[in-house]
Design a protein around this motif. Structure first.
Motif, PDB file in Angstrom:
ATOM      1  N   GLY A  97      57.710  44.304  47.227  1.00  0.00           N
ATOM      2  CA  GLY A  97      56.681  45.335  47.117  1.00  0.00           C
ATOM      3  C   GLY A  97      55.437  44.942  47.883  1.00  0.00           C
ATOM      4  N   TYR A  98      54.299  45.421  47.418  1.00  0.00           N
ATOM      5  CA  TYR A  98      53.010  45.091  48.020  1.00  0.00           C
ATOM      6  C   TYR A  98      52.143  44.379  46.996  1.00  0.00           C
ATOM      7  CZ  TYR A  98      53.532  47.981  52.206  1.00  0.00           C
ATOM      8  OH  TYR A  98      53.935  48.483  53.408  1.00  0.00           O
ATOM      9  N   ILE A  99      51.262  43.519  47.500  1.00  0.00           N
ATOM     10  CA  ILE A  99      50.170  43.011  46.674  1.00  0.00           C
ATOM     11  C   ILE A  99      48.878  43.515  47.294  1.00  0.00           C
ATOM     12  CG2 ILE A  99      51.341  41.020  45.672  1.00  0.00           C
ATOM     13  CD1 ILE A  99      49.904  39.254  47.771  1.00  0.00           C
ATOM     14  N   TYR A 100      47.884  43.716  46.437  1.00  0.00           N
ATOM     15  CA  TYR A 100      46.586  44.250  46.840  1.00  0.00           C
ATOM     16  C   TYR A 100      45.511  43.252  46.465  1.00  0.00           C
ATOM     17  CZ  TYR A 100      49.053  48.630  47.377  1.00  0.00           C
ATOM     18  OH  TYR A 100      49.937  49.596  47.792  1.00  0.00           O
ATOM     19  N   ALA A 101      44.576  43.035  47.366  1.00  0.00           N
ATOM     20  CA  ALA A 101      43.454  42.123  47.110  1.00  0.00           C
ATOM     21  C   ALA A 101      42.162  42.925  47.190  1.00  0.00           C
ATOM     22  CB  ALA A 101      43.443  40.996  48.130  1.00  0.00           C
ATOM     23  N   LEU A 114      29.284  34.854  47.863  1.00  0.00           N
ATOM     24  CA  LEU A 114      30.346  34.448  46.953  1.00  0.00           C
ATOM     25  C   LEU A 114      31.084  35.706  46.531  1.00  0.00           C
ATOM     26  CD1 LEU A 114      31.799  32.264  45.286  1.00  0.00           C
ATOM     27  CD2 LEU A 114      30.102  32.681  43.473  1.00  0.00           C
ATOM     28  N   LEU A 115      32.400  35.685  46.738  1.00  0.00           N
ATOM     29  CA  LEU A 115      33.216  36.855  46.432  1.00  0.00           C
ATOM     30  C   LEU A 115      34.276  36.530  45.396  1.00  0.00           C
ATOM     31  CD1 LEU A 115      32.867  36.887  49.904  1.00  0.00           C
ATOM     32  CD2 LEU A 115      33.311  39.234  49.220  1.00  0.00           C
ATOM     33  N   ASP A 116      34.500  37.492  44.515  1.00  0.00           N
ATOM     34  CA  ASP A 116      35.593  37.450  43.555  1.00  0.00           C
ATOM     35  C   ASP A 116      36.701  38.310  44.142  1.00  0.00           C
ATOM     36  OD1 ASP A 116      36.726  36.949  40.847  1.00  0.00           O
ATOM     37  OD2 ASP A 116      36.603  39.140  40.720  1.00  0.00           O
ATOM     38  N   ILE A 117      37.905  37.772  44.221  1.00  0.00           N
ATOM     39  CA  ILE A 117      39.025  38.506  44.810  1.00  0.00           C
ATOM     40  C   ILE A 117      40.157  38.522  43.796  1.00  0.00           C
ATOM     41  CG2 ILE A 117      40.658  38.647  46.726  1.00  0.00           C
ATOM     42  CD1 ILE A 117      38.300  36.697  48.046  1.00  0.00           C
ATOM     43  N   ARG A 118      40.496  39.716  43.355  1.00  0.00           N
ATOM     44  CA  ARG A 118      41.577  39.891  42.401  1.00  0.00           C
ATOM     45  C   ARG A 118      42.779  40.432  43.142  1.00  0.00           C
ATOM     46  NH1 ARG A 118      40.097  38.563  38.067  1.00  0.00           N
ATOM     47  NH2 ARG A 118      39.294  39.330  36.174  1.00  0.00           N
ATOM     48  N   VAL A 119      43.894  39.730  43.009  1.00  0.00           N
ATOM     49  CA  VAL A 119      45.137  40.125  43.676  1.00  0.00           C
ATOM     50  C   VAL A 119      46.062  40.694  42.609  1.00  0.00           C
ATOM     51  CG1 VAL A 119      47.089  39.347  45.071  1.00  0.00           C
ATOM     52  CG2 VAL A 119      44.823  38.299  45.391  1.00  0.00           C
ATOM     53  N   THR A 120      46.537  41.914  42.853  1.00  0.00           N
ATOM     54  CA  THR A 120      47.407  42.599  41.904  1.00  0.00           C
ATOM     55  C   THR A 120      48.682  43.081  42.602  1.00  0.00           C
ATOM     56  OG1 THR A 120      46.269  44.695  42.313  1.00  0.00           O
ATOM     57  CG2 THR A 120      45.497  43.380  40.439  1.00  0.00           C
ATOM     58  N   ASP A 121      49.686  43.377  41.786  1.00  0.00           N
ATOM     59  CA  ASP A 121      50.910  43.963  42.340  1.00  0.00           C
ATOM     60  C   ASP A 121      50.792  45.486  42.299  1.00  0.00           C
ATOM     61  OD1 ASP A 121      51.459  44.708  39.694  1.00  0.00           O
ATOM     62  OD2 ASP A 121      53.040  43.223  39.428  1.00  0.00           O
ATOM     63  N   GLU A 122      51.864  46.166  42.649  1.00  0.00           N
ATOM     64  CA  GLU A 122      51.834  47.635  42.712  1.00  0.00           C
ATOM     65  C   GLU A 122      51.643  48.280  41.337  1.00  0.00           C
ATOM     66  OE1 GLU A 122      54.453  49.014  46.428  1.00  0.00           O
ATOM     67  OE2 GLU A 122      55.544  47.730  45.007  1.00  0.00           O
ATOM     68  N   ALA A 123      51.983  47.575  40.266  1.00  0.00           N
ATOM     69  CA  ALA A 123      51.800  48.084  38.907  1.00  0.00           C
ATOM     70  C   ALA A 123      50.448  47.669  38.330  1.00  0.00           C
ATOM     71  CB  ALA A 123      52.931  47.601  38.009  1.00  0.00           C
ATOM     72  N   ASP A 124      49.570  47.120  39.182  1.00  0.00           N
ATOM     73  CA  ASP A 124      48.225  46.673  38.796  1.00  0.00           C
ATOM     74  C   ASP A 124      48.244  45.463  37.864  1.00  0.00           C
ATOM     75  OD1 ASP A 124      45.507  46.985  39.367  1.00  0.00           O
ATOM     76  OD2 ASP A 124      45.150  48.055  37.477  1.00  0.00           O
ATOM     77  N   ASN A 125      49.334  44.688  37.878  1.00  0.00           N
ATOM     78  CA  ASN A 125      49.381  43.420  37.143  1.00  0.00           C
ATOM     79  C   ASN A 125      48.631  42.368  37.941  1.00  0.00           C
ATOM     80  OD1 ASN A 125      51.216  44.246  34.972  1.00  0.00           O
ATOM     81  ND2 ASN A 125      52.741  44.377  36.612  1.00  0.00           N
TER      82      ASN A 125
END
Length: 141
Positions: A97-101, A114-125
């Motif tokens: 699938g895809y991951i989103y940052a 300073l950046l916070d980067i949250r990486v999630t999958d297609e289901a927003d996990n």
């Protein structure tokens, strides 16, 4: 003349040709007042030998979107951006699938960011939580 959101995203993706971003198929997909989102397909190209997403590929996605965010929000005629430190906590495995940052600023200083980067999958996990420090340095004329 105001540039549209679509034009800015297209321009960001165009400058990624022949770079690591193109190699990993990373593309910018959304931005707002204080965030930027990129995505990357999870395919065997970015897998570890056991078939799950490689943490280094996730870190490359995070650094790419965070550095681009810092770049978008500075005067690029006068400054350039470099990443100076990244941390990544990997929380979930992904195989396809895809991951989103999504990069958001915790601190947007004149010299350091300073950046916070949250990486999630297609289901927003939540897949990974990353922090990136960048520095804006003056261009020599």
């Amino acid at each position: 003349m105001q540039i549209s959101k679509e034009e800015l995203i297209a321009k960001a993706n165009a400058v990624s040709k022949n770079t690591l971003l193109e190699t990993l198929s990373i593309e910018m997909v959304d931005f707002g007042e204080d965030f930027l989102v990129a995505r990357m397909p999870v395919t065997p190209r970015v897998h570890q030998p056991d078939g799950v997403l490689h943490g280094g590929a996730t870190a490359a996605l995070a650094e790419s979107v965070g550095s681009f965010a810092s770049h978008i929000f500075i005067d690029t005629d006068k400054f350039f951006v470099r990443g100076i430190e990244i941390t990544a906590n990997h929380l979930k495995s992904v195989t396809e699938g895809y991951i989103y940052a999504k990069a958001t600023f915790l601190h947007r200083g004149r010299t350091t960011q300073l950046l916070d980067i949250r990486v999630t999958d297609e289901a927003d996990n939540l897949v990974s939580v990353c922090r990136l420090s960048t520095i804006s340095l003056p261009k020599n004329k």
